[in-house]
Motif scaffolding. Structure first.
Motif, PDB file in Angstrom:
ATOM      1  N   ARG A   1       0.819  -1.254   0.163  1.00 23.67           N
ATOM      2  CA  ARG A   1       0.056   0.084   0.045  1.00 23.67           C
ATOM      3  C   ARG A   1       0.935   1.206  -0.025  1.00 23.67           C
ATOM      4  N   ALA A   2       1.031   1.907  -1.216  1.00 27.25           N
ATOM      5  CA  ALA A   2       1.689   3.116  -1.227  1.00 27.25           C
ATOM      6  C   ALA A   2       0.906   4.362  -0.614  1.00 27.25           C
ATOM      7  N   GLN A   3       1.675   5.529  -0.671  1.00 27.08           N
ATOM      8  CA  GLN A   3       1.157   6.748  -0.276  1.00 27.08           C
ATOM      9  C   GLN A   3       0.555   7.640  -1.148  1.00 27.08           C
ATOM     10  N   ASN A   4       1.068   7.419  -2.441  1.00 26.61           N
ATOM     11  CA  ASN A   4       0.853   8.319  -3.482  1.00 26.61           C
ATOM     12  C   ASN A   4       0.794   7.527  -4.892  1.00 26.61           C
ATOM     13  N   GLU A   5       0.007   7.605  -5.694  1.00 31.01           N
ATOM     14  CA  GLU A   5      -0.289   6.782  -6.799  1.00 31.01           C
ATOM     15  C   GLU A   5       1.013   6.942  -7.740  1.00 31.01           C
ATOM     16  N   GLN A   6       1.303   8.222  -8.011  1.00 30.40           N
ATOM     17  CA  GLN A   6       2.503   8.591  -9.021  1.00 30.40           C
ATOM     18  C   GLN A   6       3.757   7.942  -8.213  1.00 30.40           C
ATOM     19  N   ALA A   7       3.980   7.892  -6.991  1.00 27.83           N
ATOM     20  CA  ALA A   7       5.284   7.215  -6.272  1.00 27.83           C
ATOM     21  C   ALA A   7       5.154   5.774  -6.643  1.00 27.83           C
ATOM     22  N   MET A   8       3.992   4.956  -6.266  1.00 24.88           N
ATOM     23  CA  MET A   8       4.187   3.677  -6.548  1.00 24.88           C
ATOM     24  C   MET A   8       4.555   3.178  -8.041  1.00 24.88           C
ATOM     25  N   VAL A   9       4.101   4.012  -8.995  1.00 21.91           N
ATOM     26  CA  VAL A   9       4.463   3.622 -10.282  1.00 21.91           C
ATOM     27  C   VAL A   9       6.323   3.876 -10.517  1.00 21.91           C
ATOM     28  N   HIS A  10       6.713   4.957  -9.981  1.00 24.92           N
ATOM     29  CA  HIS A  10       8.118   5.262  -9.861  1.00 24.92           C
ATOM     30  C   HIS A  10       8.669   3.910  -9.076  1.00 24.92           C
ATOM     31  N   SER A  11       8.179   3.340  -8.035  1.00 22.11           N
ATOM     32  CA  SER A  11       8.980   2.338  -7.278  1.00 22.11           C
ATOM     33  C   SER A  11       9.071   1.082  -8.474  1.00 22.11           C
ATOM     34  N   ALA A  12       7.724   1.112  -9.065  1.00 28.20           N
ATOM     35  CA  ALA A  12       7.843  -0.230  -9.821  1.00 28.20           C
ATOM     36  C   ALA A  12       8.800  -0.117 -11.023  1.00 28.20           C
ATOM     37  N   VAL A  13       8.705   1.137 -11.663  1.00 27.76           N
ATOM     38  CA  VAL A  13       9.720   1.379 -12.633  1.00 27.76           C
ATOM     39  C   VAL A  13      11.288   1.272 -12.188  1.00 27.76           C
ATOM     40  N   ALA A  14      11.403   1.776 -10.915  1.00 25.99           N
ATOM     41  CA  ALA A  14      12.946   1.672 -10.452  1.00 25.99           C
ATOM     42  C   ALA A  14      13.184   0.241 -10.468  1.00 25.99           C
ATOM     43  N   PHE A  15      12.187  -0.622  -9.813  1.00 28.28           N
ATOM     44  CA  PHE A  15      12.407  -2.274  -9.734  1.00 28.28           C
ATOM     45  C   PHE A  15      12.683  -2.787 -11.111  1.00 28.28           C
ATOM     46  N   ALA A  16      12.178  -2.328 -12.183  1.00 29.59           N
ATOM     47  CA  ALA A  16      12.379  -2.962 -13.296  1.00 29.59           C
ATOM     48  C   ALA A  16      13.507  -2.542 -13.925  1.00 29.59           C
ATOM     49  N   LYS A  17      13.962  -1.411 -13.660  1.00 33.36           N
ATOM     50  CA  LYS A  17      15.506  -0.815 -14.198  1.00 33.36           C
ATOM     51  C   LYS A  17      16.246  -1.489 -13.588  1.00 33.36           C
ATOM     52  N   MET A  18      16.213  -1.855 -12.154  1.00 34.07           N
ATOM     53  CA  MET A  18      17.220  -2.679 -11.342  1.00 34.07           C
ATOM     54  C   MET A  18      17.192  -4.318 -11.733  1.00 34.07           C
ATOM     55  N   LYS A  19      16.166  -4.684 -12.284  1.00 32.88           N
ATOM     56  CA  LYS A  19      15.892  -5.983 -12.639  1.00 32.88           C
ATOM     57  C   LYS A  19      16.434  -6.209 -14.152  1.00 32.88           C
ATOM     58  N   ASN A  20      16.866  -5.127 -14.902  1.00 28.84           N
ATOM     59  CA  ASN A  20      17.264  -5.252 -16.443  1.00 28.84           C
ATOM     60  C   ASN A  20      16.039  -5.306 -17.119  1.00 28.84           C
TER      61      ASN A  20
ATOM     62  N   CYS B   1       0.392  -1.879 -10.796  1.00 28.22           N
ATOM     63  CA  CYS B   1      -0.237  -0.753 -10.079  1.00 28.22           C
ATOM     64  C   CYS B   1      -1.456  -0.568 -10.182  1.00 28.22           C
ATOM     65  N   THR B   2      -2.524  -0.563  -9.213  1.00 31.94           N
ATOM     66  CA  THR B   2      -3.831  -0.266  -9.411  1.00 31.94           C
ATOM     67  C   THR B   2      -3.984   0.878  -8.552  1.00 31.94           C
ATOM     68  N   SER B   3      -5.206   1.607  -9.075  1.00 34.92           N
ATOM     69  CA  SER B   3      -5.590   2.857  -8.427  1.00 34.92           C
ATOM     70  C   SER B   3      -7.035   2.802  -8.717  1.00 34.92           C
ATOM     71  N   SER B   4      -7.753   3.803  -7.918  1.00 34.44           N
ATOM     72  CA  SER B   4      -9.163   3.899  -8.150  1.00 34.44           C
ATOM     73  C   SER B   4      -9.496   4.738  -9.473  1.00 34.44           C
ATOM     74  N   VAL B   5     -10.590   5.255  -9.586  1.00 38.42           N
ATOM     75  CA  VAL B   5     -10.925   6.058 -10.652  1.00 38.42           C
ATOM     76  C   VAL B   5     -10.808   7.505 -10.527  1.00 38.42           C
ATOM     77  N   GLY B   6     -10.869   8.442 -11.432  1.00 34.24           N
ATOM     78  CA  GLY B   6     -10.396   9.929 -11.110  1.00 34.24           C
ATOM     79  C   GLY B   6      -8.862  10.226 -10.725  1.00 34.24           C
ATOM     80  N   PRO B   7      -8.794  11.008  -9.628  1.00 33.99           N
ATOM     81  CA  PRO B   7      -7.629  11.537  -9.465  1.00 33.99           C
ATOM     82  C   PRO B   7      -6.575  10.337  -9.004  1.00 33.99           C
ATOM     83  N   GLY B   8      -6.879   9.168  -8.664  1.00 27.20           N
ATOM     84  CA  GLY B   8      -6.106   8.240  -8.279  1.00 27.20           C
ATOM     85  C   GLY B   8      -5.553   7.388  -9.630  1.00 27.20           C
ATOM     86  N   ALA B   9      -6.352   7.692 -10.574  1.00 26.76           N
ATOM     87  CA  ALA B   9      -6.020   7.291 -11.941  1.00 26.76           C
ATOM     88  C   ALA B   9      -4.827   8.343 -12.613  1.00 26.76           C
ATOM     89  N   THR B  10      -5.444   9.490 -12.459  1.00 29.77           N
ATOM     90  CA  THR B  10      -4.666  10.554 -13.248  1.00 29.77           C
ATOM     91  C   THR B  10      -3.123  10.703 -12.497  1.00 29.77           C
TER      92      THR B  10
END
Length: 627
Positions: free
Chosen positions: A68-87, A94-103
């Motif tokens: 459970r992240a604290q910010n939707e943008q941040a959790m995408v950054h974490s997933a992307v950094a993980f992917a970069k580290m894993k080549n 990453c899943t979000s609700s509708v509206g501001p969570g998605a955007t």
């Protein structure tokens, strides 16, 4: 046909848990887990599925963890950094609700796609049946009934779909996996999930959930391509390899070291490619381009052949097309992505970096000897870096001093993480990595706020490494809340907060462009001038970090800073070390240039002078075909 009745959300999670990537015979889970923040648009669908399927997997000896992240943008950054580290062989969903969570996830999606890094996004969407519309957080578009805010993901995603019927999963999810695992196509993959459809049941074929392996193949160059490229290399008197992120993702470090040494070809680094060779490797000239060093930029200026290895040749790498001044320079592009391989009119080789170099290392081409010139350039550059990193007694602490101190304390396998502002430019010049994964700087999108969230993903990818987050006060204030997630998950980070009173990188660019300081420093509004040019706003970053659960240490000298770094090593939770840097002392440029246009007409003398200098420098820009 054996069937299994499941909701769309349950089927999605069950399918993802059975997907594997494989390269060089090494197999691993493609999607090892999920980040999420729940709302009405996903809590009863994907939220319910993550809990139920996750529990079922644990009972059967596997797992699909949820963070459970604290910010939707941040959790995408974490997933992307993980992917970069894993080549790029693994990433998180990453899943979000509708509206501001998605955007909120759109910035992270853009970052992933720009950097060619995989991430899977499942934003909630409004009802497919439309009966209760308009629902909470829905955008009502005057010209379309089937448009939602999630359509904003289309231009920043490599693949976009919306699931309006349960059976659409059968074609959509495999296609999403194909894109995620394709080195040429990868980026953000977005599948919008209407909240009602998430909960709908369907008789899915059992075969849909069978484990599937996605082979990440190493495409080798054709014999004709190899012959042509090796002929070009044999004719070159002053060749240069520019190594980008693709060289690291292909795990090509050893192959590159062998190739460069055998044929006496120096290697220059981009932001994403830094660390592909150890900083002290005899053929590593260091960074090139707008933020490059003296050695690589000097060699690039006169190079007659440039081999672009796994780089997308962005403007910082090419110094806005001013880096290569030899009138007869030629280019070879080696890239899995054809659009990147053909840049600068290069002879394009659509292939994997490691497979290409390994193929060429079998050649009988005789080597050239250039070691004396390279050693001389390296010695000068190393001396310049030493001087910048070394504190001067009686002088204020500089950002360069801070970088040097952290680098000296960090171990050879430790990782530095950074993203935006002036810090990446200084790190590119001054950091001395020994490991291909020791330098993690996101500069394709240069996204403020990536630092702490990205570091979380790096730590998740390799928990045995110490992670040093280099972040300025401006970027910290944008997105520091994932400190809480690091505490929650027991993932220790060492955060170096360098305070220089605002957005000093852009202020420097602003003033170098002839304008006075305006709008970039963190200052009070001055009642007399009605501008933000009052005293600096005091922010207690130490207490802020402590309030989020971190250990926080304030320092004001390099000696105290070094003590704090050593102390941080002994701690088992996230640490923030605060230090203020002199905002007026900057790391200089070393022959690089960045094209930032200057106002053509102005009443300010400084702007007019800067425009004249800009026009003069633009004369050195070269037209190099895009393809």
């Amino acid at each position: 046909m054996t069937i299994r009745r499941m909701t769309v959300a349950q089927a999605t999670i069950h399918f993802l848990a059975a997907q594997y990537s494989q390269r060089d015979g090494i197999r691993q889970r493609l999607i090892p887990g999920a980040f999420g923040i729940f709302g009405h648009g996903n809590v009863t669908g994907l939220g319910q599925a993550l809990e139920e399927i996750g529990a079922s997997l644990r009972d059967n000896g596997t797992d699909f963890p949820f963070i459970r992240a604290q910010n939707e943008q941040a959790m995408v950054h974490s997933a992307v950094a993980f992917a970069k580290m894993k080549n790029r062989l693994q990433t998180w969903v990453c899943t979000s609700s509708v509206g501001p969570g998605a955007t909120n996830m759109i910035t992270g999606a853009a970052l992933a796609t720009v950097n060619r890094l995989p991430v899977l996004l499942l934003p909630g969407d409004t009802f497919a049946n439309r009966i209760p519309h308009p629902v909470l957080q829905q955008l009502e578009h005057p010209s379309s009934q089937d448009m939602s805010v999630n359509d904003c993901f289309r231009p920043v995603s490599r693949y976009f779909d919306r699931i309006n019927r349960p059976e659409q999963l059968l074609s959509s999810l495999p296609e999403a996996m194909r894109v995620l695992t394709d080195p040429a196509e990868t980026g953000a993959v977005t599948i919008a999930m209407p909240e009602d459809v998430q909960t709908e049941a369907f008789d899915f074929p059992e075969s849909f959930f069978a484990p599937r392996i996605w082979n990440v193949r190493r495409t080798a160059p054709t014999d004709d391509d190899s012959s042509m490229a090796l002929e070009m290399i044999a004719r070159a008197r002053k060749p240069l390899i520019i190594a980008g992120g693709g060289a690291i993702y292909a795990d090509a470090s050893e192959s590159l070291a062998t190739f460069a040494s055998r044929y006496s070809i120096p290697v220059a680094e981009t932001q994403a490619g830094k660390g592909v060779l150890p900083w002290n490797h005899p053929w590593n000239l260091g960074p090139v381009g707008a933020n490059g060093g003296s050695a690589a930029n000097a060699w690039a200026k006169d190079a007659d052949l440039v081999i672009a290895l796994g780089t997308r040749l962005a403007d910082f790498t090419t110094a806005s097309k001013t880096a290569f001044q030899n009138p007869h320079v030629q280019f070879i592009g080696i890239n899995a992505n054809a659009a990147d391989a053909v840049k600068l009119g290069a002879y394009a080789i659509i292939a994997d970096a490691k497979a290409t170099l390994d193929n060429w290392n079998l050649s009988d081409m005789p080597p050239e000897t250039r070691s004396t010139d390279i050693a001389s350039l390296k010695a000068v550059w190393d001396g310049q870096v030493d001087k910048l990193r070394t504190p001067i007694e009686g002088r204020p602490v500089t950002q360069a001093n801070i970088i040097g101190a952290v680098n000296d304390v960090a171990g050879p396998r430790d990782v530095v993480v950074c993203a935006a502002g002036g810090m990446p430019a200084d790190l590119l010049k001054l950091w001395r990595p020994e490991d291909p994964k020791g330098y993690h700087v996101e500069y394709g999108y240069s996204c403020m706020g990536y630092e702490i969230a990205g570091a979380l993903g790096v730590k998740m990818a390799d928990p045995d490494r110490e992670i040093y987050v280099m972040v300025g006060d401006g970027s910290y204030l944008m997105l520091h809340t994932e400190i809480v997630t690091s505490i929650q998950e027991g993932l220790k980070l060492t955060i170096i907060l360098v305070d220089n009173g605002g957005f000093q990188c852009i202020r420097g660019l602003q003033m170098e462009s002839g304008s006075p300081s305006f709008g970039n420093e963190l200052r009070y509004r001055n009642v007399a001038s009605d501008r933000l040019d009052g005293e600096f706003v005091p922010v207690d970053f130490v207490r802020n970090a402590e309030s989020l659960g971190a250990v926080a240490i304030s320092t004001d000298t390099i000696a105290k800073f070094l003590q704090a770094l050593e102390h941080a090593k002994s701690l088992d939770r996230t640490v923030l070390i605060y230090i203020r840097a002199d905002s007026e002392t900057r790391v200089p440029g070393f022959g690089g240039w960045w094209d930032v246009p200057i106002a053509e007409v102005s009443s300010e003398t400084g702007v007019n002078e800067a425009k004249r200098a800009y026009d003069e420098t633009r004369q050195h820009q070269r037209y190099l075909p895009a393809g």
